[in-house]
Design a protein around this motif. Structure first.
Motif, PDB file in Angstrom:
ATOM      1  N   GLY A 163       0.799  -1.229   0.000  1.00  0.00           N
ATOM      2  CA  GLY A 163       0.000   0.000   0.000  1.00  0.00           C
ATOM      3  C   GLY A 163       0.831   1.278   0.000  1.00  0.00           C
ATOM      4  O   GLY A 163       0.345   2.327   0.419  1.00  0.00           O
ATOM      5  N   LYS A 164       2.057   1.196  -0.505  1.00  0.00           N
ATOM      6  CA  LYS A 164       2.927   2.388  -0.545  1.00  0.00           C
ATOM      7  C   LYS A 164       2.309   3.492  -1.390  1.00  0.00           C
ATOM      8  O   LYS A 164       2.264   4.653  -0.989  1.00  0.00           O
ATOM      9  N   SER A 165       1.823   3.120  -2.589  1.00  0.00           N
ATOM     10  CA  SER A 165       1.238   4.132  -3.480  1.00  0.00           C
ATOM     11  C   SER A 165      -0.071   4.652  -2.894  1.00  0.00           C
ATOM     12  O   SER A 165      -0.334   5.858  -2.919  1.00  0.00           O
ATOM     13  N   SER A 166      -0.882   3.733  -2.352  1.00  0.00           N
ATOM     14  CA  SER A 166      -2.176   4.146  -1.798  1.00  0.00           C
ATOM     15  C   SER A 166      -1.983   5.133  -0.655  1.00  0.00           C
ATOM     16  O   SER A 166      -2.711   6.119  -0.539  1.00  0.00           O
ATOM     17  N   VAL A 183      -7.130   4.608  -4.077  1.00  0.00           N
ATOM     18  CA  VAL A 183      -7.184   3.892  -5.354  1.00  0.00           C
ATOM     19  C   VAL A 183      -7.438   2.415  -5.062  1.00  0.00           C
ATOM     20  O   VAL A 183      -6.614   1.748  -4.460  1.00  0.00           O
ATOM     21  N   GLU A 184      -8.601   1.942  -5.501  1.00  0.00           N
ATOM     22  CA  GLU A 184      -9.001   0.561  -5.195  1.00  0.00           C
ATOM     23  C   GLU A 184      -8.199  -0.439  -6.036  1.00  0.00           C
ATOM     24  O   GLU A 184      -7.760  -1.469  -5.539  1.00  0.00           O
ATOM     25  N   TYR A 226      -5.159  -2.126  -8.358  1.00  0.00           N
ATOM     26  CA  TYR A 226      -3.746  -2.299  -8.068  1.00  0.00           C
ATOM     27  C   TYR A 226      -2.899  -2.213  -9.325  1.00  0.00           C
ATOM     28  O   TYR A 226      -3.028  -3.018 -10.232  1.00  0.00           O
ATOM     29  N   THR A 230       3.925  -0.236  -8.960  1.00  0.00           N
ATOM     30  CA  THR A 230       4.653   1.013  -9.223  1.00  0.00           C
ATOM     31  C   THR A 230       6.052   0.709  -9.733  1.00  0.00           C
ATOM     32  O   THR A 230       6.707  -0.203  -9.221  1.00  0.00           O
ATOM     33  N   ASP A 264      -7.553  -1.663   8.421  1.00  0.00           N
ATOM     34  CA  ASP A 264      -8.992  -1.988   8.270  1.00  0.00           C
ATOM     35  C   ASP A 264      -9.211  -3.490   8.063  1.00  0.00           C
ATOM     36  O   ASP A 264     -10.296  -4.003   8.308  1.00  0.00           O
ATOM     37  N   ALA A 299      -4.782   3.267   4.543  1.00  0.00           N
ATOM     38  CA  ALA A 299      -4.873   4.192   3.400  1.00  0.00           C
ATOM     39  C   ALA A 299      -6.312   4.190   2.895  1.00  0.00           C
ATOM     40  O   ALA A 299      -6.835   5.204   2.445  1.00  0.00           O
TER      41      ALA A 299
END
Ligand SMILES: Nc1nc2c(ncn2[C@@H]2O[C@H](COP(=O)(O)OP(=O)(O)OP(=O)(O)O)[C@@H](O)[C@H]2O)c(=O)[nH]1
Length: 184
Positions: free
Chosen positions: A16-19, A30-31, A33, A36, A120, A148
């Motif tokens: 989840g780095k980008s999220s 952003v749901e 994937y 990156t 979550d 995120a």
């Protein structure tokens, strides 16, 4: 005057780095994937009355064999080390990553924050909060669990890192000040 600070976001693939970065900079999740390759973001923020221009390097997911790219070291003030609370292996990788950063930079410490993302998804949890806290203690840095997806504690991750960078800069300048007194 705004202080420029450069941050790199490290971690295994899909943690989840980008999220996290997109949620922090653009305030949305952003749901889907998309792995990156490399991305760069900028954000202006005010923390404790000081304005910062933060440059964020969102890196490609790493594993234990990844080579350290010089681009992720030069001019970088601090790192977010991200794992997913649903992935034990992504947590285990953080020690290897920290060692690689320290070896490459050639220092014993560097500003870091250990980030447990996807909080979550607690029903799929593989890493406890205590384990995250203990790792951060070992690294002598802050620990944040965040989501995120729900935008929970996302700002906190970046703010803690900026504050960590500030205290390192402060102690550096006081040491330098001290040394110059001795020379005189
Ligand atoms: N439930 C949940 N899913 C998340 C969270 N953060 C990211 N994801 C999902 O996890 C997947 C990977 O997210 P990315 O942000 O692309 O992960 P990444 O670490 O940048 O991936 P690489 O670029 O391959 O290294 C996507 O499907 C995201 O929607 C979160 O906090 N909660």
């Amino acid at each position: 005057m705004a202080k420029a600070r450069k941050i790199a976001v490290f971690g295994s693939r899909s943690v989840g780095k980008s999220s996290l970065t997109v949620q922090y900079v653009e305030n949305h999740f952003v749901e889907s994937y998309y792995p990156t390759i490399e991305n760069q973001f900028q954000k202006k923020v005010v923390i404790k009355g000081q304005e910062y221009l933060i440059e964020i390097l969102d890196t490609a997911g790493q594993d234990e064999f990844s080579l350290m790219n010089q681009k992720y070291l030069i001019g970088v003030h601090g790192y977010l080390l991200v794992y997913s609370i649903t992935s034990r292996s992504s947590f285990d990788l953080l020690k290897i990553m920290r060692d690689k950063i320290l070896d490459s930079v050639g220092t014993e410490e560097i500003p870091l924050v250990v980030v447990g993302n996807k909080s979550d998804l607690y029903s799929q949890r593989q890493v406890t909060i205590e384990e995250g806290q203990n790792l951060a203690k070992e690294f002598n840095c802050s620990f944040v669990e965040c989501s995120a997806r729900l935008n929970e504690n996302v700002d906190e991750c970046f703010q803690r890192l900026i504050q960590g960078i500030e205290s390192t800069e402060d102690s550096k300048s006081s040491t330098e000040g001290g040394e110059s007194c001795v020379i005189m």
